[in-house]
Design an enzyme around this catalytic site. Structure first.
Site: not given
Length: 120
Positions: A31-32, A50, A69, A76, A87, A112
């Site tokens: 995530f970071r 753009v 994320e 998780e 499992h 992108w």
């Protein structure tokens, strides 16, 4: 437990969201990394020639990656909370979350590349 309503509910909801952001940045490496890419690439997008809509698409594609994320990290956490033992279904849930992140990465890259290709 008292349920908050109106503006008070929004205030508390924002607080919980901010706690989630801080925790994710502190604990979740992936995530970071995604958040860092969002900050750097979004800033970079303002130096590109753009349109506003294209810039929005660039930034939203990265926000989508950060969103997915965060959801993957939540999956998780829940799976690990239920049982640390391996499992089949737990592994599958984590794999699906990882797949969602991969799809978000592909969407961001495609966005992108599609927008930047004519500039190269």
């Amino acid at each position: 437990m008292q349920k908050h309503t109106g503006y008070k509910r929004l205030f508390y909801a924002f607080g919980f969201s901010f706690q989630g952001l801080v925790a994710a940045l502190r604990i979740e490496i992936a995530f970071r990394q995604a958040f860092l890419v969002l900050i750097i690439a979004s800033g970079f997008s303002f130096f590109l020639d753009v349109s506003a809509v294209e810039r929005l698409a660039l930034i939203v594609s990265l926000l989508l990656l950060v969103l997915v994320e965060a959801l993957n990290s939540a999956i998780e956490c829940v799976v690990d909370r239920i049982s640390p033992e391996h499992h089949l279904l737990s592994g599958r849930a984590k794999d699906y979350g990882s797949l969602a992140v991969l799809i978000a990465i592909i969407i961001a890259l495609a966005t992108w590349l599609t927008i930047l290709w004519p500039l190269i």
